[in-house]
Design an enzyme around this catalytic site. Structure first.
Site, PDB file in Angstrom:
ATOM      1  CB  VAL A   1       4.026  32.263 -10.943  1.00 48.00           C
ATOM      2  CG1 VAL A   1       2.781  32.729 -11.674  1.00 48.00           C
ATOM      3  CG2 VAL A   1       3.908  32.535  -9.455  1.00 48.00           C
ATOM      4  CB  SER A   2       8.966  30.244 -12.211  1.00 47.85           C
ATOM      5  OG  SER A   2       8.428  29.453 -13.248  1.00 47.85           O
ATOM      6  CB  THR A   3      10.031  33.971  -9.150  1.00 46.73           C
ATOM      7  OG1 THR A   3       9.335  34.913  -9.967  1.00 46.73           O
ATOM      8  CG2 THR A   3      11.065  33.243 -10.002  1.00 46.73           C
TER       9      THR A   3
END
Length: 560
Positions: free
Chosen positions: A23-25
């Site tokens: 996931v990006s964050t």
């Protein structure tokens, strides 16, 4: 027969698989279920294919397209390097989880190929054909385009929000984010931390803290204030960053995105004028820092000077036959009093007598309060007149800014535009100062008590505050009560004392057995020039009313 047996063993041995999900964050990891759902889908895929999953490598960072900036991906490649004799299948949930950059996409493909690992994706079939490679390139390029577009959109929204007066980055110490019905996500003072930051900023501006080191030591004494190092210390550059931050004055800006300084919607901890004083002190420093070894055992160390060399005395405990004894002493090379100790009791008892003698009587304190009240009324009228002049000055500054902006639009020279922009920035800061000054020139009703009570309390009982206060408060009393350090002679004791102006006035009044001048015959000076007292009593002196006090031009001030 042996060959058939080996083939049979290979068929019965499941293919080893590794799962990668991202996931990006970190927020998506903690608040969402992206990693869990990706792993679940990949395990279902591996089970359907008959693969044996050996390990799962998650990531909660994008890496900006560079897979080598992702801890999970680096761990997977290191795992493959350690298993050089094994053949692995690397499973991804979606091609976007693989690499959202065309260049890094094929670099990662090459890195897996070098390690003998094949790549399989739930939503895309990799094919080693010209058509398959072409489609893979298009899909990878589309992922890169989507990432760049999202990045641009987020940046544009953040810039627009800063331009509207909202902070969009991590909340600085002393603030926290709250959800406001009107403003949305908004900075708000964070309890005790906000009070500590406010005290540190105002203290550095008004001289209570003479250096950044003193601010640092003050904040390090607060258990709730976040520390950087395991030993409970704060890095010096963070103190500088805190002192320079205009957020605490209620303003926002961004040098990275070229957003100029502007008024924010969040609550300020200090005024913009205080912020400007802090910047001035930082740029024109040179003020000596307070000693780090100040101790409650010797509160006058550094403040009392030797009368022979006019250098600050030091202090120490001296070991005797049975116990230690406290002494003050001069340690200046070449001084005739060097290393000649003076008992602590002698110096501190003498100082106590000086400070006690500065406390006014109850009768005089009532006179002093009345003088403050009259001075307050006079200054209030003056402030109302001055506000009009400040507003006129503010209008003039705004007119200058508008003219400079017109010149910037008309100019085609980069150097001229840069010079004009610097002038506009300087005028903008002046505009902020004038705006704040105009808003605060006329105090609200009821402000007299708030503004004057602390001053009256200090003037009425400096010794009580000093005796019962902490070491920092004692140092503050010394700075406020005396214009310069005290000088002490081993033979004659304390020399001439130079007290602050309010105490000088009180001493003059107390020495004259004064009474209040009748209100009808008390003339307010409209200029700083001396005026003759209108009372018929034989005082025979010219007086000047300044800030509510009637000062004699001679050394002995009197009020009849």
């Amino acid at each position: 027969m042996a060959s058939e047996k080996n083939n049979k063993d290979q068929k019965s041995t499941p293919i080893r698989a590794l799962i990668y999900c991202r996931v990006s964050t970190t927020r998506q990891k903690t608040e969402g279920a992206g990693l869990v759902s990706q792993e679940h889908r990949c395990r279902q895929y591996a089970e359907m294919k008959g693969y044996a999953v050996e390990a799962v490598f998650p990531d909660d960072a994008s890496g900006g397209g560079d897979f080598m900036k992702r801890p999970g991906m680096c761990a997977m490649l290191a795992y493959l390097d350690a298993q050089k004799d094994g053949k692995f299948v690397v499973i991804f949930d979606d091609l976007k989880r693989f690499a959202r950059d065309t260049e890094f996409h094929f670099k990662l493909r090459h890195a897996f190929a070098e390690r003998g690992a094949t790549v399989e994706c739930l939503n895309f079939n990799f094919e080693d054909t010209p058509e398959g490679k072409f489609i893979e390139t298009i899909v990878a390029a589309h992922g890169e385009l989507e990432r760049e577009q999202n990045r641009r959109q987020v940046r544009q929204k953040m810039v627009a929000r800063i331009e509207k007066g909202y902070w969009v980055f991590h909340a600085p110490v002393g603030y926290k984010y709250i959800t406001d019905k009107v403003h949305g996500k908004l900075l708000s003072p964070d309890g005790l931390l906000a009070e500590y930051v406010q005290e540190a900023l105002e203290g550095y501006a008004n001289g209570r803290f003479a250096s950044q080191a003193e601010v640092q030591r003050f904040l390090e004494t607060k258990p709730e204030f976040p520390k950087d190092l395991p030993n409970g210390k704060i890095r010096a550059w963070k103190i500088t960053k805190l002192l320079r931050n205009p957020l605490y004055a209620g303003y926002v800006h961004s040098e990275t995105w070229d957003v100029s300084l502007r008024k924010g919607h969040h609550e300020a901890l200090i005024g913009f004028g205080t912020h400007e004083k802090i910047l001035y002190n930082l740029e024109n420093g040179g003020r000596p820092a307070a000693r780090r070894d100040f101790s409650p055992d010797f509160p006058l160390r550094g403040f009392v000077h030797c009368d022979d060399c006019d250098k600050p005395m030091t202090a120490a405990w001296s070991k005797g036959c049975r116990k230690h004894y406290p002494y003050y002493l001069c340690d200046t090379p070449g001084c005739r009093s060097k290393r000649k100790s003076i008992p602590r009791a002698k110096i501190e008892e003498g100082f106590a007598e000086i400070l006690k003698s500065m406390q006014p009587t109850k009768k005089l304190f009532g006179v002093m309060r009345t003088m403050f009240e009259r001075a307050w009324d006079a200054r209030l009228d003056e402030a109302k007149r001055s506000k009009k002049a400040v507003l006129a000055q503010l209008a003039g500054v705004e007119d200058q800014i508008n003219k400079l902006l017109d010149r910037i639009v008309e100019s085609s020279s980069a150097s001229v535009i840069s010079a004009l922009e610097k002038r506009v920035e300087k005028l903008e800061r002046e505009k902020f100062l004038l705006t704040e000054k105009a808003e605060n020139m006329v105090p609200a009703k009821g402000r007299f008590g708030e503004s004057i009570e602390l001053a009256l309390k200090f003037l009425s009982s400096p010794w009580n505050i000093y005796e019962n206060g902490s070491l920092p408060l004692r140092q503050t009393v010394l700075r406020l009560a005396f214009v310069e350090p005290l000088r002490y002679s081993r033979e004659n004791g304390y020399r001439t004392i130079e007290t602050a102006i309010p105490f000088k006035v009180l001493a003059g009044l107390q020495g004259q057995n004064c009474q209040m001048v009748p209100t009808a015959r008390f003339e307010l000076a409209t200029s700083p020039l001396p005026r003759e007292c209108s009372t018929p009593e034989p005082c025979g002196r010219a007086f000047v009313l300044q800030r509510g006090f009637c000062h004699s031009q001679t050394q002995d001030a009197s009020l009849t």
